[in-house]
Write an enzyme that holds these catalytic residues in place. Structure first.
Site, PDB file in Angstrom:
ATOM      1  N   ASP A  21       0.851  -1.194   0.000  1.00 20.88           N
ATOM      2  CA  ASP A  21       0.000   0.000   0.000  1.00 20.88           C
ATOM      3  C   ASP A  21       0.886   1.244   0.000  1.00 20.88           C
ATOM      4  O   ASP A  21       1.630   1.488   0.949  1.00 20.88           O
ATOM      5  CB  ASP A  21      -0.895  -0.047   1.248  1.00 20.88           C
ATOM      6  N   ASN A  23      -0.239   4.468  -0.201  1.00 21.26           N
ATOM      7  CA  ASN A  23      -0.817   5.717   0.332  1.00 21.26           C
ATOM      8  C   ASN A  23      -1.611   5.530   1.617  1.00 21.26           C
ATOM      9  O   ASN A  23      -2.339   6.425   2.052  1.00 21.26           O
ATOM     10  CB  ASN A  23      -1.704   6.382  -0.733  1.00 21.26           C
ATOM     11  N   ASP A  25      -4.244   3.716   2.492  1.00 23.32           N
ATOM     12  CA  ASP A  25      -5.701   3.558   2.559  1.00 23.32           C
ATOM     13  C   ASP A  25      -6.115   2.100   2.797  1.00 23.32           C
ATOM     14  O   ASP A  25      -7.296   1.771   2.750  1.00 23.32           O
ATOM     15  CB  ASP A  25      -6.371   4.115   1.295  1.00 23.32           C
ATOM     16  N   ASP A  29      -1.398  -0.819  -4.139  1.00 23.02           N
ATOM     17  CA  ASP A  29      -1.575   0.047  -5.302  1.00 23.02           C
ATOM     18  C   ASP A  29      -0.309   0.058  -6.171  1.00 23.02           C
ATOM     19  O   ASP A  29       0.689  -0.582  -5.839  1.00 23.02           O
ATOM     20  CB  ASP A  29      -1.950   1.468  -4.846  1.00 23.02           C
ATOM     21  N   ASP A  98      -3.312  -8.593 -17.062  1.00 21.32           N
ATOM     22  CA  ASP A  98      -4.308  -9.652 -16.989  1.00 21.32           C
ATOM     23  C   ASP A  98      -5.476  -9.248 -17.881  1.00 21.32           C
ATOM     24  O   ASP A  98      -6.181  -8.277 -17.590  1.00 21.32           O
ATOM     25  CB  ASP A  98      -4.758  -9.804 -15.520  1.00 21.32           C
ATOM     26  N   ASP A 199      -7.419 -14.417 -18.878  1.00 22.98           N
ATOM     27  CA  ASP A 199      -8.359 -15.025 -17.946  1.00 22.98           C
ATOM     28  C   ASP A 199      -9.364 -15.950 -18.660  1.00 22.98           C
ATOM     29  O   ASP A 199      -9.943 -15.559 -19.680  1.00 22.98           O
ATOM     30  CB  ASP A 199      -9.114 -13.898 -17.237  1.00 22.98           C
ATOM     31  N   GLU A 255      -5.203 -18.799 -19.207  1.00 23.35           N
ATOM     32  CA  GLU A 255      -5.730 -19.567 -18.080  1.00 23.35           C
ATOM     33  C   GLU A 255      -6.834 -20.461 -18.631  1.00 23.35           C
ATOM     34  O   GLU A 255      -7.843 -19.975 -19.134  1.00 23.35           O
ATOM     35  CB  GLU A 255      -6.295 -18.645 -16.994  1.00 23.35           C
ATOM     36  N   HIS A 327      -3.506 -16.495  -7.204  1.00 22.15           N
ATOM     37  CA  HIS A 327      -4.441 -15.773  -6.336  1.00 22.15           C
ATOM     38  C   HIS A 327      -5.736 -16.546  -6.097  1.00 22.15           C
ATOM     39  O   HIS A 327      -6.597 -16.069  -5.356  1.00 22.15           O
ATOM     40  CB  HIS A 327      -4.748 -14.419  -6.963  1.00 22.15           C
ATOM     41  N   ASP A 328      -5.911 -17.685  -6.736  1.00 21.59           N
ATOM     42  CA  ASP A 328      -7.122 -18.501  -6.557  1.00 21.59           C
ATOM     43  C   ASP A 328      -6.865 -19.767  -5.750  1.00 21.59           C
ATOM     44  O   ASP A 328      -7.779 -20.566  -5.552  1.00 21.59           O
ATOM     45  CB  ASP A 328      -7.673 -18.953  -7.925  1.00 21.59           C
TER      46      ASP A 328
HETATM   47  O1  TEU Z   1     -10.496 -17.933 -12.599  1.00 25.76           O
HETATM   48  C1  TEU Z   1     -11.219 -18.840 -13.351  1.00 25.76           C
HETATM   49  C2  TEU Z   1     -11.495 -20.091 -12.685  1.00 25.76           C
HETATM   50  O2  TEU Z   1     -11.538 -21.114 -13.338  1.00 25.76           O
HETATM   51  C3  TEU Z   1     -11.777 -20.062 -11.240  1.00 25.76           C
HETATM   52  O3  TEU Z   1     -13.147 -20.245 -11.093  1.00 25.76           O
HETATM   53  C4  TEU Z   1     -11.017 -21.116 -10.520  1.00 25.76           C
HETATM   54  O4  TEU Z   1     -11.392 -22.387 -10.945  1.00 25.76           O
HETATM   55  C5  TEU Z   1     -11.309 -20.982  -9.067  1.00 25.76           C
HETATM   56  O5  TEU Z   1     -11.026 -19.680  -8.681  1.00 25.76           O
HETATM   57  C6  TEU Z   1     -10.445 -21.929  -8.266  1.00 25.76           C
HETATM   58  O6  TEU Z   1     -10.805 -21.829  -6.932  1.00 25.76           O
HETATM   59  C7  TEU Z   1     -10.291 -16.682 -13.160  1.00 25.76           C
HETATM   60  C8  TEU Z   1      -9.581 -15.788 -12.181  1.00 25.76           C
HETATM   61  O7  TEU Z   1      -8.309 -16.294 -11.906  1.00 25.76           O
HETATM   62  C9  TEU Z   1     -10.431 -15.630 -10.958  1.00 25.76           C
HETATM   63  O8  TEU Z   1      -9.783 -14.878  -9.965  1.00 25.76           O
HETATM   64  C10 TEU Z   1     -11.722 -14.964 -11.377  1.00 25.76           C
HETATM   65  O9  TEU Z   1     -12.603 -14.932 -10.289  1.00 25.76           O
HETATM   66  C11 TEU Z   1     -12.394 -15.696 -12.535  1.00 25.76           C
HETATM   67  O10 TEU Z   1     -11.489 -16.059 -13.565  1.00 25.76           O
HETATM   68  C12 TEU Z   1     -13.428 -14.792 -13.172  1.00 25.76           C
HETATM   69  O11 TEU Z   1     -12.803 -13.764 -13.883  1.00 25.76           O
HETATM   70 CA    CA Z   2      -3.411   2.261  -1.384  1.00 25.05          CA
END
Ligand code: TEU
Ligand code: CA
Length: 566
Positions: A21, A23, A25, A29, A98, A199, A255, A327-328
């Site tokens: 972060d 700034n 908040d 960022d 992305d 994506d 992806e 991140h998933d």
């Molecule tokens: O994820 C697509 C996807 O297949 C996800 O549903 C994945 O299987 C799940 O998150 C696993 O737990 C992409 C992005 O990476 C995700 O962050 C987004 O929410 C999604 O597309 C919609 O854009």
């Molecule tokens: Ca910030």
């Protein structure tokens, strides 16, 4: 096989909201990222993939874009982005954006127009259908729960959303949509970005008949993933490549859920001119029973079978991406490693096992310091739309046991990956001077960048060494791959080979001390330890016992003609 920069690069994935972060908040960022470029350069990575930074109402943390040519207000301004790009390039770091174009936000100007009337010029930018006997047009379900169709009273029709209802699917069968996407991609490439992660890119072509799909026991809807790898997906990707991507020296990674090595080849083989590489999910469901929302036992032989098949099948044509985390996904050290007693050893072992394979490594922020899953206590701690929807459906509506639900989410929720990056042991892990948008993992006092920076034996230093080692050894970049000891449930071992140069990688996935024995048909000379997570004093690489979560990689030469692996 062609050699290119993106085959020799290491990618570092940044989730901007949780990285740094700038700034105060409470949200990460672009300026925060810029402030950490020296760190990333020191680590030795080459490419930064930024999760979506575009204008968005943030129903799904930026995966719902309302303007593809504007920066999300919380993340800064276009001037901040230009500065970040320039600063990165000055340090030899590239930037991947992305690209989220299977769907947009419902607040995008296209959709605002589209829903106004049945004959609006933007109507066909999205997928609108009449209901069937007062019901949804078919039985497809959204990835976040419920039907994938939303009724819109203004025009008395339904629109398709494979994700949340604020993420309407774009209609790629409309050439005007494809032209708009091409313009967006060209616009960013002309600005100087170095490529895209795309994506759910294999979801863009839907079967025009929109057939009902199979419904799993206990479910109301068919999984929208049945629409993956649709009839015209390759045509659309080739068009994008031919008209835009091919004109730039960039990298692309798609992806793509629901993809096997055989299907993958059609996306990434060199003569296909579609994508450079993709993310498959075959190793992400090994320990997870999605349908029942439960954990299932993880078998090392299964992991080896999956990863090795990908290594072999995309061997000479096509290219792999190597990832444990994003991140998933939950944190890998808590998942396939041991985040307690063997936290440090297992984090190093997992990195060694994956990143010495053939393909482009992807490191997700915090992985390089062994960040762990987060034990969120209540549903109120969660931020992910996926968890919140599932809670409504499973606990509130179906009456599932709340504790059991939370136990599952502690293992698998996407928020495990989204807690703030742990920079140091000051308040909020040095992530923010304000109140972070999501809780910081309390283990930050022990697990943080600053502490590991000063400790040469740390996970962080090990990652740095591993990255450097990859670059110094052609056999790691371009050598062949062969699994050995396929039946072992304890040891993951493989051999890389390039001409007479060999590399042996041996990884212990357990807290036990199994004995490693090199198969006899492999004749070698001059085995030399390249990297490992314990001090090694014992003799030859052909036979040794492994300590808990130990890993070793040996460089050696094949004694001629002998190299014939089964
Ligand atoms: O994820 C697509 C996807 O297949 C996800 O549903 C994945 O299987 C799940 O998150 C696993 O737990 C992409 C992005 O990476 C995700 O962050 C987004 O929410 C999604 O597309 C919609 O854009
Ligand atoms: Ca910030």
């Amino acid at each position: 096989m062609k050699k290119t920069w993106w085959k020799e690069s290491v990618v570092y994935q940044i989730y901007p909201r949780s990285f740094k972060d700038g700034n105060g908040d409470g949200s990460g960022d672009l300026r925060g990222i810029a402030a950490k470029l020296d760190y990333l350069q020191w680590l030795g990575v080459d490419v930064l993939w930024l999760c979506p930074i575009f204008q968005s109402p943030n129903d799904d943390n930026g995966y719902d874009i309302s303007d593809y040519r504007a920066i999300m207000a919380e993340f800064g301004t276009m001037a901040d982005f230009d500065e970040l790009l320039a600063q990165a390039h000055r340090r030899g770091l590239k930037i991947l954006l992305d690209l989220v174009v299977n769907h947009s936000s419902d607040e995008h100007a296209w959709f605002v127009e589209s829903r106004k009337s049945r004959d609006n010029p933007y109507r066909d930018f999205y997928i609108w259908k009449e209901g069937k006997n007062g019901q949804e047009p078919n039985n497809w379900g959204s990835a976040f729960g419920g039907s994938a169709w939303q009724y819109d009273p203004a025009t008395a029709m339904y629109y398709l959303h494979c994700f949340s209802k604020k993420q309407p699917d774009l209609n790629w069968d409309n050439p005007a949509v494809r032209r708009e996407v091409q313009d967006i991609v060209r616009w960013w490439l002309d600005k100087g970005v170095d490529g895209f992660r795309m994506d759910v890119i294999n979801l863009i072509s839907k079967d025009p008949r929109f057939p009902d799909g199979p419904v799993a026991p206990g479910k109301l809807y068919a999984d929208c993933s049945l629409a993956l790898n649709g009839p015209r997906v390759h045509e659309y990707l080739r068009e994008l490549h031919q008209n835009v991507l091919s004109k730039y020296d960039i990298m692309t990674v798609g992806e793509t859920g629901g993809v096997t090595p055989a299907i993958a080849r059609d996306y990434v083989a060199e003569n296909r001119a579609e994508l450079n590489m993709l993310f498959h999910f075959e190793h992400m469901d090994l320990d997870k029973d999605r349908e029942r929302l439960a954990q299932k036992p993880f078998r090392l032989t299964e992991l080896k079978r999956i990863l090795s098949t990908w290594q072999k099948d995309l061997g000479d044509d096509g290219w792999n991406s190597l990832y444990w985390n994003n991140h998933d996904q939950p944190r890998v050290v808590s998942r396939f490693g041991n985040d307690q007693e063997y936290w440090e050893k297992s984090a190093k072992m997992l990195a060694t096992c994956l990143y010495l394979q053939r393909g482009t490594p992807y490191i997700y922020q915090g992985e390089e310091i062994g960040m762990t899953n987060m034990a969120f206590e209540t549903i109120a701690d969660y931020r992910d739309i996926g968890v919140l929807h599932a809670y409504q459906e499973e606990v509130v509506q179906k009456g599932r046991d709340c504790q059991e639900f939370l136990r599952y989410q502690r293992h698998f929720s996407r928020d495990n990956a989204r807690t703030p990056m742990q920079w140091d042991d000051s308040a909020n892990a040095g992530f923010s001077g304000g109140t972070p948008w999501i809780k910081v993992n309390p283990n930050y006092r022990r697990i943080n960048v600053s502490a590991q920076m000063t400790d040469r034996e740390s996970i962080l230093h090990y990652y740095r060494r591993l990255i450097k080692t990859r670059k110094e050894n052609e056999v790691i970049l371009y050598g062949s791959y062969d699994l050995i000891l396929a039946d072992s449930e304890e040891i993951y071992a493989y051999i890389r080979a390039l001409d007479k140069q060999g590399l042996l990688v041996v990884c212990n996935f357990t807290a036990q001390t199994p004995l490693f024995e090199l198969p006899e048909h492999i004749r070698y000379s001059a085995g030399q330890l390249l990297i490992g997570n314990y001090t090694v004093t014992d003799g030859p690489m052909a036979r040794f016992s492994l300590r808990p979560y130990e890993c070793r990689a040996y460089l050696f030469s094949f004694t001629e003609e002998i190299y014939r692996l089964k």
